[in-house]
Enzyme design. Structure first.
Site, PDB file in Angstrom:
ATOM      1  N   HIS A 163      -7.841 -13.437   9.809  1.00 19.91           N
ATOM      2  CA  HIS A 163      -7.478 -13.684   8.413  1.00 19.91           C
ATOM      3  C   HIS A 163      -7.789 -12.536   7.464  1.00 19.91           C
ATOM      4  CE1 HIS A 163     -11.778 -14.809   8.343  1.00 19.91           C
ATOM      5  NE2 HIS A 163     -11.736 -14.414   7.079  1.00 19.91           N
TER       6      HIS A 163
HETATM    7  C1  UD1 Z   1     -11.666 -15.835   1.622  1.00 19.95           C
HETATM    8  C2  UD1 Z   1     -12.759 -14.800   1.420  1.00 19.95           C
HETATM    9  C3  UD1 Z   1     -13.104 -14.136   2.761  1.00 19.95           C
HETATM   10  C4  UD1 Z   1     -13.435 -15.178   3.800  1.00 19.95           C
HETATM   11  C5  UD1 Z   1     -12.320 -16.202   3.893  1.00 19.95           C
HETATM   12  C6  UD1 Z   1     -12.736 -17.292   4.809  1.00 19.95           C
HETATM   13  C7  UD1 Z   1     -12.792 -13.600  -0.717  1.00 19.95           C
HETATM   14  C8  UD1 Z   1     -12.501 -12.318  -1.393  1.00 19.95           C
HETATM   15  N1  UD1 Z   1     -12.332 -13.723   0.527  1.00 19.95           N
HETATM   16  O1  UD1 Z   1     -10.500 -15.150   2.044  1.00 19.95           O
HETATM   17  O2  UD1 Z   1     -14.225 -13.301   2.586  1.00 19.95           O
HETATM   18  O3  UD1 Z   1     -13.631 -14.546   5.036  1.00 19.95           O
HETATM   19  O4  UD1 Z   1     -12.075 -16.777   2.589  1.00 19.95           O
HETATM   20  O5  UD1 Z   1     -11.711 -18.121   5.220  1.00 19.95           O
HETATM   21  O6  UD1 Z   1     -13.426 -14.446  -1.293  1.00 19.95           O
HETATM   22  N2  UD1 Z   1      -5.000 -20.802   0.753  1.00 19.95           N
HETATM   23  C9  UD1 Z   1      -4.473 -22.027   1.052  1.00 19.95           C
HETATM   24  N3  UD1 Z   1      -5.315 -23.098   1.099  1.00 19.95           N
HETATM   25  C10 UD1 Z   1      -6.637 -23.014   0.837  1.00 19.95           C
HETATM   26  C11 UD1 Z   1      -7.169 -21.758   0.529  1.00 19.95           C
HETATM   27  C12 UD1 Z   1      -6.332 -20.656   0.482  1.00 19.95           C
HETATM   28  O7  UD1 Z   1      -3.278 -22.161   1.287  1.00 19.95           O
HETATM   29  O8  UD1 Z   1      -7.348 -24.043   0.903  1.00 19.95           O
HETATM   30  C13 UD1 Z   1      -4.104 -19.623   0.738  1.00 19.95           C
HETATM   31  C14 UD1 Z   1      -3.634 -19.240  -0.657  1.00 19.95           C
HETATM   32  O9  UD1 Z   1      -2.296 -18.857  -0.596  1.00 19.95           O
HETATM   33  C15 UD1 Z   1      -4.493 -18.053  -1.000  1.00 19.95           C
HETATM   34  C16 UD1 Z   1      -4.761 -17.415   0.357  1.00 19.95           C
HETATM   35  O10 UD1 Z   1      -4.828 -18.499   1.271  1.00 19.95           O
HETATM   36  O11 UD1 Z   1      -3.855 -17.164  -1.886  1.00 19.95           O
HETATM   37  C17 UD1 Z   1      -6.059 -16.631   0.408  1.00 19.95           C
HETATM   38  O12 UD1 Z   1      -7.171 -17.415  -0.063  1.00 19.95           O
HETATM   39  P1  UD1 Z   1      -8.435 -16.698  -0.743  1.00 19.95           P
HETATM   40  O13 UD1 Z   1      -9.490 -17.691  -0.996  1.00 19.95           O
HETATM   41  O14 UD1 Z   1      -7.996 -15.877  -1.909  1.00 19.95           O
HETATM   42  O15 UD1 Z   1      -8.878 -15.651   0.311  1.00 19.95           O
HETATM   43  P2  UD1 Z   1      -9.082 -15.810   1.884  1.00 19.95           P
HETATM   44  O16 UD1 Z   1      -8.124 -14.904   2.569  1.00 19.95           O
HETATM   45  O17 UD1 Z   1      -9.083 -17.239   2.247  1.00 19.95           O
HETATM   46  N1  UDP Z   2     -13.942 -22.298  11.550  1.00 21.03           N
HETATM   47  C1  UDP Z   2     -13.500 -23.624  11.652  1.00 21.03           C
HETATM   48  N2  UDP Z   2     -12.194 -23.859  11.931  1.00 21.03           N
HETATM   49  C2  UDP Z   2     -11.293 -22.864  12.149  1.00 21.03           C
HETATM   50  C3  UDP Z   2     -11.751 -21.520  12.047  1.00 21.03           C
HETATM   51  C4  UDP Z   2     -13.071 -21.266  11.742  1.00 21.03           C
HETATM   52  O1  UDP Z   2     -14.293 -24.562  11.517  1.00 21.03           O
HETATM   53  O2  UDP Z   2     -10.122 -23.155  12.407  1.00 21.03           O
HETATM   54  C5  UDP Z   2     -15.353 -22.047  11.184  1.00 21.03           C
HETATM   55  C6  UDP Z   2     -16.133 -21.169  12.142  1.00 21.03           C
HETATM   56  O3  UDP Z   2     -16.731 -21.930  13.165  1.00 21.03           O
HETATM   57  C7  UDP Z   2     -17.172 -20.563  11.214  1.00 21.03           C
HETATM   58  C8  UDP Z   2     -16.454 -20.455   9.887  1.00 21.03           C
HETATM   59  O4  UDP Z   2     -15.340 -21.326   9.973  1.00 21.03           O
HETATM   60  O5  UDP Z   2     -18.268 -21.473  11.073  1.00 21.03           O
HETATM   61  C9  UDP Z   2     -16.019 -19.036   9.658  1.00 21.03           C
HETATM   62  O6  UDP Z   2     -15.177 -18.982   8.555  1.00 21.03           O
HETATM   63  P1  UDP Z   2     -14.063 -17.872   8.347  1.00 21.03           P
HETATM   64  O7  UDP Z   2     -13.725 -17.231   9.631  1.00 21.03           O
HETATM   65  O8  UDP Z   2     -12.982 -18.499   7.561  1.00 21.03           O
HETATM   66  O9  UDP Z   2     -14.795 -16.854   7.353  1.00 21.03           O
HETATM   67  P2  UDP Z   2     -15.740 -15.576   7.565  1.00 21.03           P
HETATM   68  O10 UDP Z   2     -16.923 -16.000   8.350  1.00 21.03           O
HETATM   69  O11 UDP Z   2     -14.932 -14.518   8.217  1.00 21.03           O
HETATM   70  O12 UDP Z   2     -16.069 -15.165   6.174  1.00 21.03           O
END
Ligand code: UD1
Ligand code: UDP
Length: 392
Positions: free
Chosen positions: A206
């Protein structure tokens, strides 16, 4: 000594971190109020974790949702500032490195509320990552810096942080892993997906550095299809990644890579623990696989969690197809290997709660009390932890 703490969560990786923190604070007689910023809001990215991890209902959901970095960060700042005005909080605890983390830390610090940063000191030394900027800022603002591993302490000291602000407590993500593992093992997730134990690989991707670059993402998709010829892969797709795969019409061979929605924590853990190999760019997954002893290939050029490489099962493989495929074959040949990382023992949040409520120095080394994990005592937060090396 704190009495009225507020804990912040906003995005998926925050939930496994706040769950044990809330329990540990309550166990010390200082129950915290939880505020959900609403950065993540899909049921699969948020609500499902509350159920699996027994997280209490938030006192507020700020409902900020998605947006550009500035929009999202600003929305959290405005909303948390208003909420804090009447909250009478005497500490604000933030976890990890997402936008909600930095936004709340900045507001609290200016409001004179001391900030605790859980997962402090991690550095990828790559400022093209938004999370790296968030980490540096939060660590500069926080009163208490709770580090997961000794490299975090070194990074902070190198930045001139006073030693008394730094508390090496271990990895809170591992607290949740051990809490949930017995239940995850009872689930039929692997069989439900038509897979067998150690007969598949698990994929999560991601990071913008990969998924926001269509050519790179398409190349990685081809790499996955190639690895899938030898080992079927299952890929719970993050919403950011799903959007890019769809928008750029990037194919994944469905006979080799099974695409599923983001999974709840227990189902994901069930797969992670049973996988022969994990391919990821997630921070939390690098840590979890290390503790589980499952080979992990991280599709990045750097990591802020170097201990997963030096003492765990993680290997950085970048984005090159040949490198990833040969690393996958080598990892499968090598098999599982238990990690040995000090203080990643399931009791990090108890140490944090002790520092916050008693002012006690965090113990610098505690032998892993592995036998306690999963026990009723452990789940209820009652497992006793030695406060000195060698103390029984
Ligand atoms: C965010 C965090 C990242 C983390 C990740 C975990 C920041 C800068 N980034 O990235 O560090 O590793 O979460 O998963 O805070 N969206 C949905 N549904 C949701 C949430 C998001 O559809 O419930 C979509 C939206 O289109 C959104 C995109 O995902 O624009 C990105 O979401 P965002 O929270 O901005 O950043 P992540 O890539 O999720
Ligand atoms: N995770 C989950 N379901 C998924 C993918 C990840 O429960 O489909 C959990 C994973 O076990 C870990 C956390 O989400 O505990 C990690 O989150 P993510 O990879 O979104 O963020 P990051 O750690 O890179 O910031």
């Amino acid at each position: 000594m704190i009495r009225r703490p507020v804990v912040i969560a906003g995005a998926r990786p925050n939930f496994p971190k706040v769950a044990p923190l809330m329990r540990a604070l309550a166990g010390e007689g200082v129950p915290a109020r939880l505020v959900h910023t609403g950065q993540h809001y899909d049921a699969a990215m948020s609500a499902s974790f509350f159920e699996c991890l027994d997280i209490p209902e938030p006192a507020a959901n700020l409902g900020v949702g998605s947006g550009s970095h500035a929009t999202q960060t600003a929305a959290v700042m405005v909303a948390i500032e208003t909420w804090l005005e009447s909250a009478d909080a005497d500490a604000l605890l933030v976890v990890g490195d997402v936008n909600s983390t930095v936004a709340c830390a900045l507001v609290a610090a200016k409001a004179g509320i001391p900030v605790g940063h859980v997962e402090a000191g991690l550095r990828s030394f790559d400022r093209s990552m938004p999370e790296e900027i968030n980490r540096v800022m939060v660590d500069a603002l926080a009163t208490w810096l709770f580090t997961p591993s000794a490299d975090g302490d070194e990074n902070l000291r190198a930045e001139g942080v006073e030693p008394e602000r730094i508390h090496l407590v271990g990895n809170v993500m591992v607290d949740s892993l051990y809490y949930a593992l017995p239940e995850a093992r009872r689930r039929s997730t692997v069989a439900d997906l038509g897979l067998t134990r150690e007969g598949f690989g698990l994929v999560t991707l991601h990071r913008p550095a990969l998924v926001d670059h269509p050519d790179r993402l398409a190349d990685v998709a081809r790499t996955l299809s190639e690895i899938g010829k030898r080992l079927p892969l299952v890929f719970p797709v993050h919403p950011r990644t799903r959007q890019m795969l769809q928008r750029c019409d990037i194919p994944l061979d469905p006979r080799r890579v099974q695409i599923v929605e983001p999974l709840g924590y227990l189902d994901f853990l069930a797969l992670e623990e049973a996988a022969a190999l994990v391919l990821t760019d997630s921070g939390g997954v690098q840590e979890e696989t290390s503790v589980l002893g499952v080979p992990c290939l991280t599709l990045r050029d750097n990591t802020e969690r170097p201990v997963t490489v030096t003492r765990g099962t993680n290997r950085l493989v970048g984005f090159d197809r040949g490198t990833i495929v040969s690393a996958a074959h080598a990892a499968l040949a090598r098999g599982r290997r238990p990690a040995d990382i000090p203080l990643w023992d399931g009791q990090a949040c108890q140490r944090i709660a002790q520092v916050l409520t008693r002012g006690a120095p965090a113990p610098q080394f505690v032998p892993p009390a592995l036998a306690a994990h999963g026990s009723e005592e452990f789940r209820a937060g009652r497992a006793r932890i030695p406060s000195r090396p060698g103390e029984e």
